[in-house]
Design a protein around this motif. Structure first.
Motif, mmCIF file in Angstrom:
data_model
loop_
_atom_site.group_PDB
_atom_site.id
_atom_site.type_symbol
_atom_site.label_atom_id
_atom_site.label_comp_id
_atom_site.label_asym_id
_atom_site.label_seq_id
_atom_site.Cartn_x
_atom_site.Cartn_y
_atom_site.Cartn_z
ATOM 1 N N LYS A 26 -18.594 32.807 6.454
ATOM 2 C CA LYS A 26 -17.208 33.010 6.890
ATOM 3 C C LYS A 26 -16.231 32.558 5.804
ATOM 4 C CE LYS A 26 -13.927 31.430 10.398
ATOM 5 N NZ LYS A 26 -13.756 30.599 11.626
ATOM 6 N N HIS A 27 -16.413 31.361 5.285
ATOM 7 C CA HIS A 27 -15.474 30.833 4.295
ATOM 8 C C HIS A 27 -15.698 31.445 2.917
ATOM 9 C CE1 HIS A 27 -13.457 27.808 6.781
ATOM 10 N NE2 HIS A 27 -14.617 27.702 7.406
ATOM 11 N N PHE B 99 -18.262 21.618 9.279
ATOM 12 C CA PHE B 99 -18.543 22.522 10.399
ATOM 13 C C PHE B 99 -18.688 21.725 11.692
ATOM 14 C CE2 PHE B 99 -21.884 24.467 13.091
ATOM 15 C CZ PHE B 99 -21.172 25.568 13.525
ATOM 16 N N GLN C 115 -23.694 30.913 8.996
ATOM 17 C CA GLN C 115 -22.512 31.599 9.525
ATOM 18 C C GLN C 115 -21.234 30.963 8.994
ATOM 19 O OE1 GLN C 115 -22.710 31.704 13.849
ATOM 20 N NE2 GLN C 115 -23.167 33.893 13.784
ATOM 21 N N HIS C 116 -21.188 29.649 9.011
ATOM 22 C CA HIS C 116 -19.997 28.935 8.551
ATOM 23 C C HIS C 116 -19.756 29.189 7.060
ATOM 24 C CE1 HIS C 116 -16.931 25.820 8.595
ATOM 25 N NE2 HIS C 116 -17.531 25.229 7.559
ATOM 26 N N ALA D 21 -25.064 26.994 10.100
ATOM 27 C CA ALA D 21 -24.525 26.640 8.782
ATOM 28 C C ALA D 21 -24.322 27.889 7.919
ATOM 29 C CB ALA D 21 -25.465 25.657 8.090
#
Length: 237
Positions: free
Chosen positions: A131-132, A164, A127-128, A125
């Protein structure tokens, strides 16, 4: 006359002999019937007693020919107790103590797996989100010299963070962790079904220590991801 008397005498003796044979046959049949009844009653009593013994304790052959002590009731068996397999037969107090310690460590390992599953999900989570968040920051910084309307448009283009979905390999790791967690929990359940008080206490102590160590976390009321609102046990699913 003498001949007639002899004939009558022989007839009477033959009749007496037949009566004696009938009485003997009747007595023999009665004795056999009594023996059969006694044998049946003895067998029934033995089966009833044996059934009760089988329900409370069973002796099965161990690895070295010594019988295994297995009970389906609460028990305090130590020496000659068998767990999971006849190869795991307790032959000394030291071996039993080592088994109890190992089972406690296995319960601690279960709690570690539970925490590992949660931490891996949190890692994915993060990482997601990172990223955004990076995409949105890049969209804003690229329009530093533009008008306010253009900046607002770039921020709007970034939009909310999408849901995700793990990749193939990420989901594979999650499945492996869940399977390991399930396997250890099921193995502990099988050990608990021996109803040995010492084994049960070892399991409870292991869960207590493991929960204290691996579920000791900060409670975040905004995400509802803490251990307090998760299932109390993961045994068997």
């Amino acid at each position: 006359m003498d001949q007639v008397a002899n004939i009558l005498h022989h007839v009477v003796r033959h009749h007496d002999a037949m009566d004696h044979m009938e009485d003997s046959a009747t007595s023999t049949m009665g004795t056999m019937a009594n023996m059969a009844t006694t044998a049946a009653a003895t067998a029934a009593a033995a089966m009833e007693t044996g059934g009760d013994d089988d329900m409370s304790g069973m002796d099965m052959g161990g690895g070295d020919g010594r019988p295994c002590k297995i009970s389906m009731l609460i028990n305090y068996n130590t020496i000659d107790s068998c767990f999971i397999s006849s190869d795991w037969q307790i032959k000394s107090i030291g071996m039993f103590a080592g088994s109890c310690i190992g089972i406690a460590l296995l319960a601690i390992f279960l709690e570690m797996l539970r925490r590992g599953v949660k931490e891996f999900d949190k890692y994915l989570a993060r990482q997601h989100l990172a990223k955004h968040a990076g995409i949105a920051a890049a969209a804003r910084s690229s329009d530093d010299g533009a008008k306010d309307g253009a900046i607002a448009g770039a921020a709007g283009a970034a939009g909310p963070i999408p849901p995700f979905r793990p990749t193939f390999w990420q989901q594979g790791i999650r499945a492996i962790l869940h399977t390991a967690q399930f396997t250890v929990a099921y193995f502990i359940m099988l050990l608990a079904m021996y109803y040995n008080v010492y084994i049960l206490v070892s399991i409870f102590l292991g869960i207590l220590v493991g929960s204290y160590i691996f579920q000791y976390e900060t409670i975040d009321f905004s995400t509802h991801s803490n251990s307090g609102n998760r299932e109390p046990t993961v045994c068997c699913g």
